[in-house]
Design a protein around this motif. Structure first.
Motif, PDB file in Angstrom:
ATOM      1  N   HIS A 100       6.091 -53.976 -34.189  1.00  0.00           N
ATOM      2  CA  HIS A 100       6.433 -52.615 -33.424  1.00  0.00           C
ATOM      3  C   HIS A 100       6.155 -51.336 -34.171  1.00  0.00           C
ATOM      4  O   HIS A 100       6.646 -50.189 -33.813  1.00  0.00           O
ATOM      5  CB  HIS A 100       7.903 -52.802 -33.060  1.00  0.00           C
ATOM      6  N   LEU A 101       5.786 -51.439 -35.486  1.00  0.00           N
ATOM      7  CA  LEU A 101       5.175 -50.048 -36.248  1.00  0.00           C
ATOM      8  C   LEU A 101       4.664 -49.050 -35.500  1.00  0.00           C
ATOM      9  O   LEU A 101       5.072 -48.098 -35.306  1.00  0.00           O
ATOM     10  CB  LEU A 101       4.763 -50.430 -37.552  1.00  0.00           C
ATOM     11  N   PRO A 102       3.651 -49.476 -34.547  1.00  0.00           N
ATOM     12  CA  PRO A 102       2.509 -48.393 -33.898  1.00  0.00           C
ATOM     13  C   PRO A 102       3.371 -47.803 -32.920  1.00  0.00           C
ATOM     14  O   PRO A 102       3.337 -46.613 -32.943  1.00  0.00           O
ATOM     15  CB  PRO A 102       1.549 -49.348 -33.642  1.00  0.00           C
ATOM     16  N   ASP A 103       4.091 -48.592 -32.130  1.00  0.00           N
ATOM     17  CA  ASP A 103       5.117 -47.792 -31.172  1.00  0.00           C
ATOM     18  C   ASP A 103       5.929 -47.078 -31.640  1.00  0.00           C
ATOM     19  O   ASP A 103       6.389 -45.939 -31.201  1.00  0.00           O
ATOM     20  CB  ASP A 103       5.716 -48.964 -30.377  1.00  0.00           C
ATOM     21  N   ASN A 104       6.659 -47.758 -32.807  1.00  0.00           N
ATOM     22  CA  ASN A 104       7.692 -46.783 -33.289  1.00  0.00           C
ATOM     23  C   ASN A 104       7.118 -45.335 -33.957  1.00  0.00           C
ATOM     24  O   ASN A 104       7.818 -44.287 -33.828  1.00  0.00           O
ATOM     25  CB  ASN A 104       8.373 -47.506 -34.395  1.00  0.00           C
ATOM     26  N   CYS A 105       5.927 -45.334 -34.513  1.00  0.00           N
ATOM     27  CA  CYS A 105       5.288 -44.184 -34.973  1.00  0.00           C
ATOM     28  C   CYS A 105       5.061 -43.212 -33.972  1.00  0.00           C
ATOM     29  O   CYS A 105       5.358 -41.892 -34.194  1.00  0.00           O
ATOM     30  CB  CYS A 105       4.012 -44.304 -35.802  1.00  0.00           C
ATOM     31  N   GLU A 106       4.935 -43.743 -32.548  1.00  0.00           N
ATOM     32  CA  GLU A 106       4.433 -42.677 -31.580  1.00  0.00           C
ATOM     33  C   GLU A 106       5.782 -42.264 -30.828  1.00  0.00           C
ATOM     34  O   GLU A 106       5.818 -40.981 -30.779  1.00  0.00           O
ATOM     35  CB  GLU A 106       3.954 -43.610 -30.479  1.00  0.00           C
ATOM     36  N   ARG A 107       6.791 -43.064 -31.139  1.00  0.00           N
ATOM     37  CA  ARG A 107       8.217 -42.584 -30.658  1.00  0.00           C
ATOM     38  C   ARG A 107       8.665 -41.050 -31.729  1.00  0.00           C
ATOM     39  O   ARG A 107       9.154 -40.374 -31.554  1.00  0.00           O
ATOM     40  CB  ARG A 107       9.250 -43.593 -30.945  1.00  0.00           C
ATOM     41  N   TRP A 108       8.470 -41.586 -33.004  1.00  0.00           N
ATOM     42  CA  TRP A 108       8.673 -40.435 -34.188  1.00  0.00           C
ATOM     43  C   TRP A 108       7.817 -39.329 -33.816  1.00  0.00           C
ATOM     44  O   TRP A 108       8.527 -38.273 -33.866  1.00  0.00           O
ATOM     45  CB  TRP A 108       8.318 -41.108 -35.527  1.00  0.00           C
ATOM     46  N   ASN A 109       6.748 -39.476 -33.442  1.00  0.00           N
ATOM     47  CA  ASN A 109       5.811 -38.395 -33.196  1.00  0.00           C
ATOM     48  C   ASN A 109       6.312 -37.557 -32.113  1.00  0.00           C
ATOM     49  O   ASN A 109       5.908 -36.428 -31.935  1.00  0.00           O
ATOM     50  CB  ASN A 109       4.589 -38.699 -33.216  1.00  0.00           C
ATOM     51  N   THR A 110       6.700 -38.227 -30.864  1.00  0.00           N
ATOM     52  CA  THR A 110       7.398 -37.463 -29.860  1.00  0.00           C
ATOM     53  C   THR A 110       8.238 -36.726 -30.209  1.00  0.00           C
ATOM     54  O   THR A 110       8.614 -35.502 -29.864  1.00  0.00           O
ATOM     55  CB  THR A 110       7.668 -38.577 -28.780  1.00  0.00           C
ATOM     56  N   LEU A 111       9.503 -37.263 -31.295  1.00  0.00           N
ATOM     57  CA  LEU A 111      10.432 -36.322 -31.501  1.00  0.00           C
ATOM     58  C   LEU A 111      10.118 -35.339 -32.365  1.00  0.00           C
ATOM     59  O   LEU A 111      10.631 -34.232 -32.112  1.00  0.00           O
ATOM     60  CB  LEU A 111      11.461 -37.322 -32.409  1.00  0.00           C
ATOM     61  N   TYR A 112       9.054 -35.393 -33.347  1.00  0.00           N
ATOM     62  CA  TYR A 112       8.577 -34.500 -34.125  1.00  0.00           C
ATOM     63  C   TYR A 112       7.940 -33.190 -33.419  1.00  0.00           C
ATOM     64  O   TYR A 112       8.414 -32.018 -33.772  1.00  0.00           O
ATOM     65  CB  TYR A 112       7.552 -35.241 -34.947  1.00  0.00           C
ATOM     66  N   GLN A 113       7.095 -33.687 -32.532  1.00  0.00           N
ATOM     67  CA  GLN A 113       6.520 -32.661 -31.561  1.00  0.00           C
ATOM     68  C   GLN A 113       7.441 -31.904 -30.720  1.00  0.00           C
ATOM     69  O   GLN A 113       7.418 -30.647 -30.634  1.00  0.00           O
ATOM     70  CB  GLN A 113       5.484 -33.303 -30.565  1.00  0.00           C
ATOM     71  N   THR A 114       8.592 -32.405 -30.287  1.00  0.00           N
ATOM     72  CA  THR A 114       9.563 -31.811 -29.367  1.00  0.00           C
ATOM     73  C   THR A 114      10.021 -30.863 -30.238  1.00  0.00           C
ATOM     74  O   THR A 114      10.479 -29.480 -29.923  1.00  0.00           O
ATOM     75  CB  THR A 114      10.728 -32.753 -29.073  1.00  0.00           C
ATOM     76  N   LEU A 115      10.648 -30.985 -31.582  1.00  0.00           N
ATOM     77  CA  LEU A 115      11.118 -30.133 -32.629  1.00  0.00           C
ATOM     78  C   LEU A 115      10.051 -29.104 -32.873  1.00  0.00           C
ATOM     79  O   LEU A 115      10.591 -27.756 -33.062  1.00  0.00           O
ATOM     80  CB  LEU A 115      11.690 -30.677 -33.830  1.00  0.00           C
ATOM     81  N   ALA A 116       8.885 -29.465 -33.069  1.00  0.00           N
ATOM     82  CA  ALA A 116       7.857 -28.405 -33.513  1.00  0.00           C
ATOM     83  C   ALA A 116       7.793 -27.434 -32.615  1.00  0.00           C
ATOM     84  O   ALA A 116       7.663 -26.114 -32.813  1.00  0.00           O
ATOM     85  CB  ALA A 116       6.557 -29.111 -33.743  1.00  0.00           C
ATOM     86  N   LEU A 117       7.688 -27.762 -31.248  1.00  0.00           N
ATOM     87  CA  LEU A 117       7.709 -26.768 -29.949  1.00  0.00           C
ATOM     88  C   LEU A 117       8.882 -25.850 -29.994  1.00  0.00           C
ATOM     89  O   LEU A 117       8.581 -24.649 -29.824  1.00  0.00           O
ATOM     90  CB  LEU A 117       7.845 -27.605 -28.936  1.00  0.00           C
ATOM     91  N   GLN A 118       9.946 -26.403 -30.365  1.00  0.00           N
ATOM     92  CA  GLN A 118      11.205 -25.510 -30.206  1.00  0.00           C
ATOM     93  C   GLN A 118      11.206 -24.278 -31.535  1.00  0.00           C
ATOM     94  O   GLN A 118      11.687 -23.213 -31.328  1.00  0.00           O
ATOM     95  CB  GLN A 118      12.361 -26.589 -30.776  1.00  0.00           C
ATOM     96  N   LEU A 119      10.331 -24.845 -32.725  1.00  0.00           N
ATOM     97  CA  LEU A 119      10.792 -24.004 -33.604  1.00  0.00           C
ATOM     98  C   LEU A 119       9.368 -22.950 -33.944  1.00  0.00           C
ATOM     99  O   LEU A 119       9.212 -21.944 -34.667  1.00  0.00           O
ATOM    100  CB  LEU A 119      10.773 -24.630 -35.181  1.00  0.00           C
ATOM    101  N   ALA A 120       8.481 -23.448 -33.192  1.00  0.00           N
ATOM    102  CA  ALA A 120       7.039 -23.063 -33.178  1.00  0.00           C
ATOM    103  C   ALA A 120       7.041 -21.388 -33.003  1.00  0.00           C
ATOM    104  O   ALA A 120       6.197 -20.447 -33.593  1.00  0.00           O
ATOM    105  CB  ALA A 120       6.003 -23.359 -32.159  1.00  0.00           C
ATOM    106  N   ASN A 121       7.789 -20.785 -31.989  1.00  0.00           N
ATOM    107  CA  ASN A 121       7.785 -19.494 -31.786  1.00  0.00           C
ATOM    108  C   ASN A 121       8.617 -18.372 -32.515  1.00  0.00           C
ATOM    109  O   ASN A 121       8.877 -17.130 -32.062  1.00  0.00           O
ATOM    110  CB  ASN A 121       7.898 -19.240 -30.236  1.00  0.00           C
TER     111      ASN A 121
END
Ligand SMILES: *Cc1c(COP(=O)(O)O)cnc(C)c1O
Length: 398
Positions: free
Chosen positions: A265-286
């Motif tokens: 399940h590691l590859p799927d979990n890595c994608e789930r982590w990256n979705t969370l990461y990108q969500t936060l990155a978008l919030q802080l980006a501007n």
């Protein structure tokens, strides 16, 4: 403006799956928890884990042991570290890394950190040139992967052995190559806060037969190394088995079963982590006062935690910011405090060896904030966390 409140828990992991619990109880029912306690023709859970993990990295051999720090320690010993030998390593890393060097009898030689939270390649080259270090223990701290092509050049040019610390990069890649496949050896952790959770646990991978034979004997193999599947041929053990101490730190079959259940399940979990990461990155980006460490296109990282820098904050601002975020339920770590708390020790709090001043790392640590993104958080949770961080920071900036 009133700031919202978050009520989630930053240290809550997901439960283990039903299937993992079922497999673990099967192992418990056998009573054979010790890795060498097998029936005739049985291959232990631990030996199976080693085979499967080696395959996932594309390594010839794997050894499972008690923790990531222990894995680093015995790998350094298996590299024949001499007493007081300097070992090049990141100044920005977790305390078990210098601890492993110390435990193996070496002395950490700390290298500066860039604002992108990776080892400074210029400082690394200088220190490689002007020291007797043979080994680079490269720590992919918080999952930030330095340019591995440049590392390969440096390792070659200065004749270094590369040991990768992949505690935060299990499941990550540089280009097409898994993190942990770039050096002489690599170590992983399956401690609860990493990418696979068995409470505690460590894994060493390597293609080097002599190194792996030593690591297996060091881990406490009681001359039963033929019960390992992912191991070098008998001949690799012949010369070293009587001259290598038993430093007893084996993996057990219960934890191995927990790791084996999670590995697919590691590859799927890595994608789930990256979705969370990108969500936060978008919030802080501007927010122009917030710097998010840059990532190279080759870096296929796992965003299981998030780091950002606010250079304009004084120490008092930073303390206030962390306290205000906490008030709104957001648990940030700040690396600039004089006294380390929790997991935020910096090189200045490792007083058991001599360090020179590292002014660049100091200024990065002063500005650095860090938070975990456990998979128990939803995308909405993380969006809310982002809102709270931005609103709280804006109140201090303006
Ligand atoms: C957790 C960690 C380790 C060591 O792992 P343990 O299993 O806790 O000993 C090593 N390096 C880094 C960067 C870590 O975060």
């Amino acid at each position: 403006m009133s700031i919202k409140h978050f009520t989630g828990n930053f240290t809550q992991q997901e439960p283990l799956s039903e299937q993992a619990i079922k497999r673990a109880s099967e192992v418990l029912q056998t009573g054979r928890l010790h890795r060498y306690n097998v029936t005739e023709d049985e291959i232990s859970e631990t030996a199976l884990l080693e085979q499967e993990f080696a395959e996932s990295i594309g390594s010839r051999y794997c050894l499972a042991c008690t923790s990531g720090g222990y894995a680093l320690h015995i790998t350094l010993r298996a590299m024949d570290l001499a007493p007081d030998e300097p070992v090049l390593t990141n100044a920005f890393t977790l305390s078990p890394v210098p601890g492993a060097i110390h435990n193996a009898g070496g002395v950490p030689l700390l290298v500066e950190t860039t604002q992108d939270l990776v080892i400074d390649l210029n400082d690394l080259e200088q220190k490689a040139k002007h020291s007797d270090a043979r080994i680079l223990l490269l720590s992919h701290m918080r999952g930030h992967i330095v340019d591995m092509d440049r590392i390969a050049e440096l390792v070659e040019k200065h004749n270094l052995l590369l040991l990768e610390d992949c505690a935060h990069t299990m499941g990550a890649f540089w280009g097409d190559n898994p993190s942990g496949s770039h050096g002489t050896a690599a170590c992983f952790s399956t401690q609860t806060y990493k990418h696979i959770n068995s409470g505690e646990g460590g894994l060493v991978v390597s293609d080097d037969a002599a190194l792996m034979a030593k690591a297996i004997v060091l881990s406490g193999s009681y001359m039963l190394f033929d019960r390992h599947q992912s191991r070098p041929p008998e001949t690799a053990f012949a010369d070293i088995k009587l001259s290598t101490p038993n430093l007893s730190g084996r993996m057990d079959n219960l934890r191995a079963s927990l790791i084996r259940s999670q590995l697919p399940h590691l590859p799927d979990n890595c994608e789930r982590w990256n979705t969370l990461y990108q969500t936060l990155a978008l919030q802080l980006a501007n927010q122009d006062f917030i710097y998010i460490p840059a990532r190279a296109p080759q870096e296929r990282f796992v965003g299981s935690s998030f780091q950002f820098l606010i250079q304009s904050f004084s120490a008092a601002d930073a303390e206030h910011f962390v306290a205000q975020c906490q008030k709104h339920g957001v648990e940030l770590k700040w690396f600039g405090a004089v006294q380390p708390r929790g997991y935020t020790s910096t090189y200045r709090s490792w007083r058991y060896f001599a360090v020179e001043e590292l002014p660049v790392t100091d200024s990065v640590m002063q500005a650095l904030f860090d938070l975990r993104l456990p998979l128990t958080f939803s995308v909405d949770d993380v969006a809310l966390i982002g809102e709270i961080i931005v609103a709280t920071a804006q109140e201090i900036v303006t």
